[in-house]
Design a protein around this motif. Structure first.
Motif, mmCIF file in Angstrom:
data_model
loop_
_atom_site.group_PDB
_atom_site.id
_atom_site.type_symbol
_atom_site.label_atom_id
_atom_site.label_comp_id
_atom_site.label_asym_id
_atom_site.label_seq_id
_atom_site.Cartn_x
_atom_site.Cartn_y
_atom_site.Cartn_z
ATOM 1 N N THR A 199 -26.679 -5.406 10.685
ATOM 2 C CA THR A 199 -25.783 -4.134 10.513
ATOM 3 C C THR A 199 -24.057 -4.662 10.107
ATOM 4 O O THR A 199 -24.711 -5.966 10.343
ATOM 5 N N ASP A 200 -23.493 -3.987 9.455
ATOM 6 C CA ASP A 200 -22.312 -4.096 9.277
ATOM 7 C C ASP A 200 -20.962 -4.100 10.751
ATOM 8 O O ASP A 200 -19.832 -4.364 10.826
ATOM 9 N N ASP A 201 -21.769 -2.936 11.198
ATOM 10 C CA ASP A 201 -20.966 -2.247 12.191
ATOM 11 C C ASP A 201 -21.077 -4.062 13.522
ATOM 12 O O ASP A 201 -21.983 -4.786 13.953
ATOM 13 N N GLY A 299 -20.213 -14.619 8.834
ATOM 14 C CA GLY A 299 -19.451 -13.238 8.642
ATOM 15 C C GLY A 299 -17.821 -13.630 8.587
ATOM 16 O O GLY A 299 -17.804 -14.014 9.653
ATOM 17 N N ARG A 302 -14.389 -7.876 7.874
ATOM 18 C CA ARG A 302 -13.866 -6.837 6.783
ATOM 19 C C ARG A 302 -12.581 -6.115 6.493
ATOM 20 O O ARG A 302 -11.560 -5.551 5.630
ATOM 21 N N PHE A 308 -15.842 -4.017 10.872
ATOM 22 C CA PHE A 308 -16.769 -4.603 10.304
ATOM 23 C C PHE A 308 -17.007 -5.937 9.674
ATOM 24 O O PHE A 308 -15.632 -6.555 9.922
ATOM 25 N N ILE A 309 -18.426 -6.219 9.590
ATOM 26 C CA ILE A 309 -18.453 -7.746 9.194
ATOM 27 C C ILE A 309 -19.023 -7.634 8.370
ATOM 28 O O ILE A 309 -19.996 -6.950 8.012
ATOM 29 N N ASP A 310 -18.978 -8.662 7.316
ATOM 30 C CA ASP A 310 -19.642 -8.841 6.847
ATOM 31 C C ASP A 310 -20.260 -10.443 5.937
ATOM 32 O O ASP A 310 -19.528 -11.134 6.356
ATOM 33 N N TRP A 311 -21.583 -10.223 5.892
ATOM 34 C CA TRP A 311 -22.390 -11.317 6.615
ATOM 35 C C TRP A 311 -22.996 -12.054 5.136
ATOM 36 O O TRP A 311 -23.418 -10.731 3.970
#
Length: 314
Positions: A199-201, A299, A302, A308-311
């Motif tokens: 998840t990007d949470d 990560g 964002r 929020f994290i972009d992996w």
């Protein structure tokens, strides 16, 4: 080719240097005594140097014999060293991890602690056993080749292995990234949570870390006993008391990592986010253990609120 002995060299020195020198010395006047003593000293030093080099070379050759092999294998057994098992043609693909439990005249017996595809290896095939680097008189070694004698497997995987006694050791390059040993713990802070980057949470970052090093999170007890051993672009190693890691981390466990590292140029701590897996769990002594963590994804935050994290795969 006939082996040249130490006596051969001494005879050569005697015929080529000592005898001619003695003839010259006899013809010299008494006032030349300092020269005579200097020549004699030089001859003695040369003979001693050659003898030392010959004995040193002989000792090195003996260092790689069968007794040395058995001693090293015995050390692995006594210290419970976990070894990686792989195909000799593809050492990057680890098939299992095992420890030596018994040593016989013609074989070593191992207990498999982590099965990752060894059951698909053809029986009686050759395998590569890899271990932490060991220094020897002829250089560093980290592996040996052996042949499977028997393999006990069930539906859930393999549990025991017997293999032939290794005859020689060698060294292979296993690491893509150079590790940097962490000397001063105050310049790095680490938090590790159990979990996957599914998840990007970024809300997990607000929860209590399962392992913390220098994080100063009051909810994470015992972090002052943990240390970062080393770090590289591919992962990090952490030492922690057994009481904080037992029954929590195992090999191939998925983890999420936040690293705060001091940037000396900007004079600030900068955050780095990673997802990874626990690659190794090794007991250092009866009170502590070493966790090896490999990064699988990086990560990046964002938004400004850091929610929020972009992996990205590494």
């Amino acid at each position: 080719m006939e082996k040249i002995s130490l006596q051969f060299f001494l005879d050569k020195i005697d015929s080529a240097i000592v005898v001619p020198a003695m003839k010259i010395i006899k013809d010299l006047p008494p006032e030349s005594m300092p020269i005579i003593l200097t020549v004699a000293g030089a001859i003695g030093f040369l003979a001693a140097l050659i003898a030392y080099l010959m004995l040193r070379s002989s000792s090195r050759k003996r260092g790689g014999g069968s007794n040395y092999t058995k001693n090293l294998i015995s050390d692995f057994k006594d210290n419970g060293i976990i070894m990686d098992i792989a195909n000799p043609e593809s050492h990057e693909n680890v098939l299992a991890r095992a420890v030596i439990t018994d040593i016989k005249e013609d074989r070593i017996n191992l207990e498999i602690v982590d099965e990752m595809g060894l059951s698909q290896q053809s029986e009686f095939g050759q395998i590569l056993m890899m271990f932490p680097p060991e220094k020897t008189e002829t250089g560093s070694v980290n592996n040996f080749k052996t042949t499977i004698i028997s393999l006990e497997c069930k539906k859930e995987g393999c549990s025991r292995l017997s293999a032939s006694i290794p005859y020689s050791f060698s060294s292979i390059i296993r690491r893509r990234h150079k590790r940097k040993r962490v000397i001063d713990q105050q310049f790095i802070r680490v938090k590790i949570w159990l979990g996957k980057p599914d998840t990007d949470d970024a809300s997990f970052a607000d929860s209590i870390p399962d392992l913390a090093v220098n994080s100063y999170d009051p909810r994470s007890g015992g972090h002052e006993d943990n240390e970062v051993i080393n770090i590289s672009n591919g992962g990090l190693a952490v030492s922690t008391p057994l009481i904080l890691s037992e029954n929590k981390f195992d090999t191939e466990t998925d983890v999420l990592i936040n690293i705060f590292m001091f940037n000396f140029r900007q004079k600030i701590f900068k955050p780095y986010w990673y997802a990874g897996k626990i690659r190794t769990v090794e007991n250092i002594d009866r009170k502590s253990c070493r966790l090896g963590v490999g990064f699988t994804m990086s990560g990046s935050i964002r938004d400004e609120n850091e929610q929020f994290i972009d992996w990205t795969e590494i």
